[in-house]
Design an enzyme around this catalytic site. Structure first.
Site, PDB file in Angstrom:
ATOM      1  N   TYR A  23       0.218   6.261  11.074  1.00 58.05           N
ATOM      2  CA  TYR A  23       0.034   6.073  12.520  1.00 58.05           C
ATOM      3  C   TYR A  23       0.919   7.032  13.324  1.00 58.05           C
ATOM      4  CZ  TYR A  23       0.290   4.298  17.228  1.00 58.05           C
ATOM      5  OH  TYR A  23       0.265   4.220  18.591  1.00 58.05           O
ATOM      6  N   ASP A  49      -0.710   4.205   3.948  1.00 62.41           N
ATOM      7  CA  ASP A  49      -1.018   3.086   4.836  1.00 62.41           C
ATOM      8  C   ASP A  49      -1.814   3.578   6.047  1.00 62.41           C
ATOM      9  OD1 ASP A  49      -0.356   0.159   5.603  1.00 62.41           O
ATOM     10  OD2 ASP A  49       0.028   1.322   7.427  1.00 62.41           O
ATOM     11  N   TYR A  54      -5.938   3.330  13.998  1.00 58.85           N
ATOM     12  CA  TYR A  54      -5.168   4.570  14.154  1.00 58.85           C
ATOM     13  C   TYR A  54      -6.065   5.762  14.509  1.00 58.85           C
ATOM     14  CZ  TYR A  54      -1.679   1.753  11.627  1.00 58.85           C
ATOM     15  OH  TYR A  54      -0.838   0.744  11.223  1.00 58.85           O
ATOM     16  N   LYS A  83      -7.034  -1.566   7.508  1.00 61.98           N
ATOM     17  CA  LYS A  83      -6.844  -2.820   8.257  1.00 61.98           C
ATOM     18  C   LYS A  83      -8.034  -3.094   9.168  1.00 61.98           C
ATOM     19  CE  LYS A  83      -1.921  -1.713   8.345  1.00 61.98           C
ATOM     20  NZ  LYS A  83      -1.798  -0.281   8.615  1.00 61.98           N
ATOM     21  N   HIS A 116      -5.390  -6.964  10.625  1.00 62.56           N
ATOM     22  CA  HIS A 116      -4.339  -6.173  11.275  1.00 62.56           C
ATOM     23  C   HIS A 116      -3.440  -7.012  12.188  1.00 62.56           C
ATOM     24  CE1 HIS A 116      -3.508  -1.813  12.823  1.00 62.56           C
ATOM     25  NE2 HIS A 116      -2.416  -2.537  12.860  1.00 62.56           N
ATOM     26  N   ASN A 165       1.235  -8.866  10.579  1.00 66.57           N
ATOM     27  CA  ASN A 165       1.732  -9.435  11.844  1.00 66.57           C
ATOM     28  C   ASN A 165       1.526 -10.942  11.941  1.00 66.57           C
ATOM     29  OD1 ASN A 165       2.603  -6.897  13.098  1.00 66.57           O
ATOM     30  ND2 ASN A 165       0.433  -6.387  13.037  1.00 66.57           N
ATOM     31  N   TYR A 214       7.081  -2.414   8.224  1.00 64.82           N
ATOM     32  CA  TYR A 214       6.802  -1.222   9.022  1.00 64.82           C
ATOM     33  C   TYR A 214       7.871  -1.049  10.106  1.00 64.82           C
ATOM     34  CZ  TYR A 214       4.438  -4.056  12.749  1.00 64.82           C
ATOM     35  OH  TYR A 214       4.132  -4.936  13.751  1.00 64.82           O
ATOM     36  N   SER A 215       7.872   0.143  10.703  1.00 66.36           N
ATOM     37  CA  SER A 215       8.897   0.535  11.697  1.00 66.36           C
ATOM     38  C   SER A 215      10.317   0.425  11.137  1.00 66.36           C
ATOM     39  CB  SER A 215       8.740  -0.269  12.996  1.00 66.36           C
ATOM     40  OG  SER A 215       7.488   0.006  13.603  1.00 66.36           O
ATOM     41  N   LEU A 217      12.183   2.732  10.287  1.00 68.19           N
ATOM     42  CA  LEU A 217      13.036   3.794  10.840  1.00 68.19           C
ATOM     43  C   LEU A 217      13.190   3.646  12.353  1.00 68.19           C
ATOM     44  CD1 LEU A 217      11.446   6.675   8.729  1.00 68.19           C
ATOM     45  CD2 LEU A 217      13.435   5.272   8.153  1.00 68.19           C
ATOM     46  N   SER A 219      10.530   2.959  14.412  1.00 69.75           N
ATOM     47  CA  SER A 219       9.249   3.294  15.033  1.00 69.75           C
ATOM     48  C   SER A 219       9.279   4.655  15.726  1.00 69.75           C
ATOM     49  CB  SER A 219       8.777   2.210  16.019  1.00 69.75           C
ATOM     50  OG  SER A 219       9.336   2.417  17.295  1.00 69.75           O
ATOM     51  N   ILE A 276       9.434  14.041   5.535  1.00 68.05           N
ATOM     52  CA  ILE A 276       8.497  13.417   4.578  1.00 68.05           C
ATOM     53  C   ILE A 276       9.168  13.406   3.198  1.00 68.05           C
ATOM     54  CG2 ILE A 276       6.274  13.737   3.376  1.00 68.05           C
ATOM     55  CD1 ILE A 276       5.146  14.849   6.035  1.00 68.05           C
ATOM     56  N   ASN A 279      12.489  11.044   3.066  1.00 69.88           N
ATOM     57  CA  ASN A 279      12.258   9.597   3.008  1.00 69.88           C
ATOM     58  C   ASN A 279      11.883   9.108   1.610  1.00 69.88           C
ATOM     59  OD1 ASN A 279      12.822   9.620   5.719  1.00 69.88           O
ATOM     60  ND2 ASN A 279      10.677   9.559   6.373  1.00 69.88           N
TER      61      ASN A 279
HETATM   62  P1  NDP Z   1       8.729   4.497  11.455  1.00 68.83           P
HETATM   63  O1  NDP Z   1       9.743   3.442  11.661  1.00 68.83           O
HETATM   64  O2  NDP Z   1       8.312   4.865  10.075  1.00 68.83           O
HETATM   65  O3  NDP Z   1       9.288   5.763  12.255  1.00 68.83           O
HETATM   66  C1  NDP Z   1       8.546   6.901  12.527  1.00 68.83           C
HETATM   67  C2  NDP Z   1       9.386   7.792  13.419  1.00 68.83           C
HETATM   68  O4  NDP Z   1      10.583   8.153  12.773  1.00 68.83           O
HETATM   69  C3  NDP Z   1       8.675   9.061  13.788  1.00 68.83           C
HETATM   70  O5  NDP Z   1       8.992   9.367  15.126  1.00 68.83           O
HETATM   71  C4  NDP Z   1       9.287  10.083  12.848  1.00 68.83           C
HETATM   72  O6  NDP Z   1       9.284  11.369  13.427  1.00 68.83           O
HETATM   73  C5  NDP Z   1      10.689   9.569  12.685  1.00 68.83           C
HETATM   74  N1  NDP Z   1      11.261   9.845  11.371  1.00 68.83           N
HETATM   75  C6  NDP Z   1      10.657   9.721  10.175  1.00 68.83           C
HETATM   76  N2  NDP Z   1      11.497  10.039   9.174  1.00 68.83           N
HETATM   77  C7  NDP Z   1      12.672  10.356   9.756  1.00 68.83           C
HETATM   78  C8  NDP Z   1      13.917  10.767   9.235  1.00 68.83           C
HETATM   79  N3  NDP Z   1      14.111  10.894   7.942  1.00 68.83           N
HETATM   80  N4  NDP Z   1      14.910  11.032  10.126  1.00 68.83           N
HETATM   81  C9  NDP Z   1      14.716  10.916  11.462  1.00 68.83           C
HETATM   82  N5  NDP Z   1      13.550  10.516  12.000  1.00 68.83           N
HETATM   83  C10 NDP Z   1      12.536  10.239  11.147  1.00 68.83           C
HETATM   84  O7  NDP Z   1       7.463   4.172  12.366  1.00 68.83           O
HETATM   85  P2  NDP Z   1       6.112   3.424  12.424  1.00 68.83           P
HETATM   86  O8  NDP Z   1       6.243   2.382  13.469  1.00 68.83           O
HETATM   87  O9  NDP Z   1       5.070   4.468  12.573  1.00 68.83           O
HETATM   88  O10 NDP Z   1       5.900   2.666  11.044  1.00 68.83           O
HETATM   89  C11 NDP Z   1       5.482   3.304   9.847  1.00 68.83           C
HETATM   90  C12 NDP Z   1       4.043   2.979   9.486  1.00 68.83           C
HETATM   91  O11 NDP Z   1       3.848   1.574   9.390  1.00 68.83           O
HETATM   92  C13 NDP Z   1       2.982   3.425  10.504  1.00 68.83           C
HETATM   93  O12 NDP Z   1       2.737   4.806  10.474  1.00 68.83           O
HETATM   94  C14 NDP Z   1       1.821   2.571  10.082  1.00 68.83           C
HETATM   95  O13 NDP Z   1       1.205   3.102   8.923  1.00 68.83           O
HETATM   96  C15 NDP Z   1       2.519   1.244   9.769  1.00 68.83           C
HETATM   97  N6  NDP Z   1       2.539   0.351  10.937  1.00 68.83           N
HETATM   98  C16 NDP Z   1       1.817  -0.815  10.870  1.00 68.83           C
HETATM   99  C17 NDP Z   1       1.747  -1.684  11.945  1.00 68.83           C
HETATM  100  C18 NDP Z   1       0.941  -2.930  11.861  1.00 68.83           C
HETATM  101  O14 NDP Z   1       0.682  -3.542  12.901  1.00 68.83           O
HETATM  102  N7  NDP Z   1       0.552  -3.356  10.666  1.00 68.83           N
HETATM  103  C19 NDP Z   1       2.469  -1.395  13.203  1.00 68.83           C
HETATM  104  C20 NDP Z   1       3.262  -0.193  13.152  1.00 68.83           C
HETATM  105  C21 NDP Z   1       3.281   0.623  12.057  1.00 68.83           C
HETATM  106  P3  NDP Z   1       8.461  12.625  12.816  1.00 68.83           P
HETATM  107  O15 NDP Z   1       7.075  12.183  12.523  1.00 68.83           O
HETATM  108  O16 NDP Z   1       8.545  13.623  13.914  1.00 68.83           O
HETATM  109  O17 NDP Z   1       9.215  13.051  11.583  1.00 68.83           O
END
Ligand code: NDP
Length: 309
Positions: A23, A49, A54, A83, A116, A165, A214-215, A217, A219, A276, A279
């Site tokens: 996402y 995921d 998305y 989802k 979802h 959720n 999720y989130s 890091l 979000s 990428i 992590n």
């Molecule tokens: P994350 O908590 O994974 O954080 C993503 C953010 O962190 C981006 O801005 C990314 O920037 C940054 N980031 C990633 N790695 C690093 C690092 N090593 N150091 C510093 N910054 C970093 O966010 P999400 O909320 O997107 O959660 C992850 C996944 O979970 C989603 O993509 C989705 O697949 C799922 N999800 C599911 C939900 C649900 O309702 N079921 C809701 C929310 C998420 P950059 O890309 O620029 O590196």
């Protein structure tokens, strides 16, 4: 624990302990999802995921097919999650919703298919209601949505089914459903150092349901997702940074490792090459008991995702 470690699911299948989140906020071009997913598979992620909501399943699917075509993976090496969005919350729409995702992804099946959000767009007296115990009765269609998910599994279109959720009460509504054929294998929820989900994790463990976080890091701080501009930046937390600095790791690696050591499956999203890779480097170190305690103490029951939609 290693990059290829899995957690067993209650239906006999297995889920890789770390997954790649796809996402990104609307401001990102969708092509980024394709590039990033391809790179993620190249560097070793085997759990992707995704979701209909998305709006990037075609791009994610193309990336996966490229990595299958170039011999990096076989389809069966990959764990792919999709989802069901709430516009398909009618029993007769569940399989249609799934088919839309399968078509966009160009896949024959998903490894995991989740509800979802626990929202029912049933209109009662002109109001949208949520899935909340007090409002439910057996005539409402929600009870049959999970049944329709079970039928998707029986039809071989998905290997496992679960939810996302859901709070404890909403999980109980599914678990106590008359004639339940398959328990949800997981509950994918927001979970990180500021929201440790202690009670929900205990309930999930007691019921053999895997908690997927999720989130982790903090979000992407997407305002459409409800993240307030002024809320604390998780990866800037001083305690998290202190531990990371002392053990020679990054705050993101410590944030991921903390949840892995609590038996939680983690998702991490990045569209940036070095992050990428970074992590995924969370299997060659361990957090000590004191550090785990300090991270646990950061809990504020704070959510980034308010989901205003
Ligand atoms: P994350 O908590 O994974 O954080 C993503 C953010 O962190 C981006 O801005 C990314 O920037 C940054 N980031 C990633 N790695 C690093 C690092 N090593 N150091 C510093 N910054 C970093 O966010 P999400 O909320 O997107 O959660 C992850 C996944 O979970 C989603 O993509 C989705 O697949 C799922 N999800 C599911 C939900 C649900 O309702 N079921 C809701 C929310 C998420 P950059 O890309 O620029 O590196």
């Amino acid at each position: 624990m290693s990059v290829s470690s899995h957690t067993s699911l209650n239906d006999g299948n297995r889920i890789p302990v770390i997954g790649f989140g796809t996402y990104a906020p609307e401001t990102y071009p969708k092509s980024k999802a394709e590039e990033a997913t391809e790179l993620a598979i190249k560097v070793g992620y085997r759990h992707i995921d995704g979701a209909y909501m998305y709006s990037n399943e075609a791009e994610v699917g193309r990336a996966i097919h490229k990595k299958i075509s170039d011999g990096t993976i076989r389809r069966e090496d990959l764990f792919l999650t999709g989802k069901l969005w709430c516009t398909f919350h009618r029993p007769n729409l569940v399989q249609k919703g799934l088919q839309r995702s399968l078509e966009a992804l160009n896949m024959k099946y998903l490894d995991l298919f989740l509800i979802h959000v626990p929202v029912e767009f049933q209109v009662i007296s002109g109001k949208q209601i949520s899935w909340d115990g007090a409002l439910l009765n057996s005539s409402l269609p929600f009870r049959n949505i999970f049944q329709a998910m079970e039928q998707c599994k029986d039809a071989g279109l998905v290997k496992s089914i679960g939810v996302s959720n859901f709070n404890r009460r909403q999980l109980e509504l599914i678990l106590k459903k008359r004639g339940l054929k398959y328990k949800p294998v997981c509950n994918q929820v927001e979970c990180h150092v500021y929201l440790n989900q202690e009670k929900l994790l205990k309930f999930c463990n007691e019921n053999d349901i895997v908690l997927v976080a999720y989130s982790v890091l903090g979000s992407s701080r997407d305002v459409t997702f409800g993240v307030a501009v002024g809320c604390p930046v998780l990866l800037e937390d001083p305690v998290l940074n202190g531990i990371a600095q002392r053990i020679g790791r990054t705050p993101a690696q410590v944030a991921l490792r903390y949840l892995l050591q609590r038996g939680i499956v983690v998702l991490a999203k990045s569209y940036t090459e070095h992050r990428i890779k970074e992590n995924l480097q969370v299997f060659d170190f361990q957090l000590g008991e004191e550090d785990m305690k300090s991270l646990y103490a950061l809990n504020k029951n704070m959510r980034y995702g308010k989901m205003p939609m």
